[in-house]
Design an enzyme around this catalytic site. Structure first.
Site, short mmCIF file in Angstrom:
data_model
loop_
_atom_site.label_atom_id
_atom_site.label_comp_id
_atom_site.label_asym_id
_atom_site.label_seq_id
_atom_site.Cartn_x
_atom_site.Cartn_y
_atom_site.Cartn_z
N ALA A 1 0.86 -1.18 0.00
CA ALA A 1 0.00 0.00 0.00
C ALA A 1 0.90 1.23 0.00
O ALA A 1 2.06 1.16 0.44
CB ALA A 1 -0.89 -0.01 1.23
N GLY B 1 0.59 -5.12 0.84
CA GLY B 1 -0.59 -5.26 -0.02
C GLY B 1 -0.30 -6.01 -1.31
O GLY B 1 -1.21 -6.60 -1.91
N GLU C 1 -0.53 -9.55 -0.36
CA GLU C 1 -1.95 -9.82 -0.11
C GLU C 1 -2.74 -9.93 -1.43
O GLU C 1 -3.64 -10.75 -1.56
CB GLU C 1 -2.53 -8.72 0.79
CG GLU C 1 -1.98 -8.80 2.22
CD GLU C 1 -2.28 -7.56 3.04
OE1 GLU C 1 -1.91 -6.44 2.62
OE2 GLU C 1 -2.88 -7.69 4.12
N GLU D 1 4.61 -4.88 7.49
CA GLU D 1 3.86 -3.81 8.15
C GLU D 1 4.32 -3.50 9.57
O GLU D 1 4.25 -2.35 10.02
CB GLU D 1 2.36 -4.15 8.16
CG GLU D 1 1.68 -4.05 6.80
CD GLU D 1 1.78 -5.33 5.98
OE1 GLU D 1 2.55 -6.23 6.35
OE2 GLU D 1 1.08 -5.41 4.96
N1 COA Z 1 4.53 3.18 -0.78
C1 COA Z 1 4.92 4.33 -1.34
N2 COA Z 1 6.05 4.48 -2.04
C2 COA Z 1 6.80 3.38 -2.19
C3 COA Z 1 6.48 2.14 -1.63
C4 COA Z 1 5.27 2.06 -0.90
N3 COA Z 1 4.84 0.92 -0.36
N4 COA Z 1 7.43 1.24 -1.93
C5 COA Z 1 8.35 1.91 -2.66
N5 COA Z 1 7.97 3.19 -2.81
C6 COA Z 1 8.68 4.26 -3.54
C7 COA Z 1 9.89 4.76 -2.78
O1 COA Z 1 9.50 5.72 -1.80
C8 COA Z 1 10.68 5.37 -3.90
O2 COA Z 1 10.10 6.61 -4.25
P1 COA Z 1 11.04 7.92 -4.47
O3 COA Z 1 11.95 7.53 -5.61
O4 COA Z 1 10.07 8.99 -4.83
O5 COA Z 1 11.79 8.13 -3.20
C9 COA Z 1 10.42 4.42 -5.07
O6 COA Z 1 9.21 3.73 -4.74
C10 COA Z 1 11.52 3.40 -5.27
O7 COA Z 1 11.69 2.71 -4.03
P2 COA Z 1 13.10 2.61 -3.26
O8 COA Z 1 12.84 2.42 -1.82
O9 COA Z 1 13.99 3.75 -3.64
O10 COA Z 1 13.67 1.26 -3.92
P3 COA Z 1 14.70 0.25 -3.23
O11 COA Z 1 15.13 -0.67 -4.32
O12 COA Z 1 15.76 0.98 -2.48
O13 COA Z 1 13.83 -0.56 -2.17
C11 COA Z 1 11.88 -1.75 -1.38
C12 COA Z 1 12.75 -1.37 -2.59
C13 COA Z 1 10.67 -2.49 -1.90
C14 COA Z 1 12.69 -2.69 -0.45
C15 COA Z 1 11.49 -0.48 -0.60
O14 COA Z 1 10.94 0.45 -1.53
C16 COA Z 1 10.46 -0.71 0.47
O15 COA Z 1 10.81 -1.20 1.53
N6 COA Z 1 9.19 -0.33 0.24
C17 COA Z 1 8.15 -0.38 1.20
C18 COA Z 1 7.64 -1.80 1.37
C19 COA Z 1 6.57 -1.85 2.45
O16 COA Z 1 6.81 -1.60 3.60
N7 COA Z 1 5.35 -2.22 2.03
C20 COA Z 1 4.22 -2.40 2.93
C21 COA Z 1 3.46 -1.15 3.05
S1 COA Z 1 2.13 -1.36 4.22
#
Ligand code: COA
Length: 258
Positions: free
Chosen positions: A64, A109, A112, A132
């Protein structure tokens, strides 16, 4: 439609999430677009099966959209969870098989959404997780329910409580995914799987989905009654007569979905 691309070919609707700059994270617009797509797919007789995937090679869906979380009130958060749950339930119960083609991160999500599909095929590079708790949250799109149903309570709790993502091979080992393939083979594998199912009797496929999905939520004896009623209903279909006749006559069956 700006975040969700659909393409129908050979009765397979491929649904591609397209928000690559945010790793296909689910904001309110994406969830609403998915609702519309699933609603139309359910009603459209041209759609026999669905494949869900994410654009690019990095992410299926990275969860999400976290950027909307600071503004959430408790009431809005409950509505947010209920809306996502309803959309994923619609996918699971539409009576048509769905396959998640997990091409990269399937977190929160995203995991999910994949679990709401009938089956999951993962690219070797995919990673799955419910992170989460690291945000002070718990899964809100039925992850606490579908994950233990798929992999068992202990493994589900390990994923949900640690928040650690697991690679595709580990997801295969614990039963979270059906198959792991090379990235180039992901969509062809999913299409072949969908085509195989589309070659079977459509009403039997629908009732089998219902027997499993609904039956799992019932006490065992009631689920057996439900299964028996659906088994009886199959006998009323032309497809059952055709399927049995084709077997006895040693020829391929021609199903019409009637
Ligand atoms: N919501 C909003 N934005 C998200 C996102 C999310 N769940 N997951 C990734 N993004 C965005 C990042 O903020 C980033 O945006 P920006 O370039 O404007 O800063 C872009 O997507 C690329 O992600 P980034 O974190 O730079 O890539 P990465 O390769 O370093 O890491 C992940 C990849 C998936 C490990 C990391 O993005 C992450 O941990 N995301 C969140 C996962 C999460 O907690 N999901 C559950 C949400 S309830």
């Amino acid at each position: 439609m700006s975040f969700v691309l659909t393409e129908l070919s050979d009765r397979i609707l491929t649904v591609t999430l397209q928000r690559p700059e945010k790793l296909n994270a689910l904001n309110a617009e994406v969830v609403e677009e998915l609702r519309r797509v699933f609603h139309e797919a359910k009603a459209n007789p041209e759609v026999g099966a669905l494949i869900l995937t994410g654009t690019g090679e990095k992410a299926f869906v990275a969860g999400a959209d976290i950027s909307g979380f600071p503004a959430l009130t408790p009431v809005a958060a409950r509505d947010f969870a209920r809306k996502g749950q309803a959309v994923f339930d619609l996918l699971e119960t539409m009576g048509k098989p769905s396959i998640a083609a997990v091409n990269g991160f399937a977190l929160g999500g995203g995991c999910e959404l994949a679990m709401a599909c009938s089956m999951r095929v993962a690219s070797r590079t995919a990673r799955f997780g419910q992170p989460e708790v690291a945000l002070g949250l718990i899964p809100g799109y039925a992850g606490t329910q579908r994950l233990p149903r798929l992999v068992g309570k202990g493994r589900a709790l390990e994923l949900i409580l640690t928040g650690d993502p697991i690679p595709a091979e580990e997801a295969l080992r614990i039963g979270l995914v059906n198959r792991v393939v090379e990235p180039a083979e992901l969509l062809p594998t999913c299409r072949a799987l969908a085509s195989k199912i589309l070659g079977k009797a459509p009403l039997a496929v629908r009732y089998a989905l219902e027997a499993v999905n609904h039956g799992l939520e019932l006490p065992f004896d009631e689920a057996e009654l439900h299964e028996a009623a659906l088994f009886g209903l199959c006998v009323a279909t032309n497809d059952m007569k055709e399927g049995v006749a084709a077997f006895l006559e040693k020829r391929p069956a021609k199903f019409t979905g009637e």
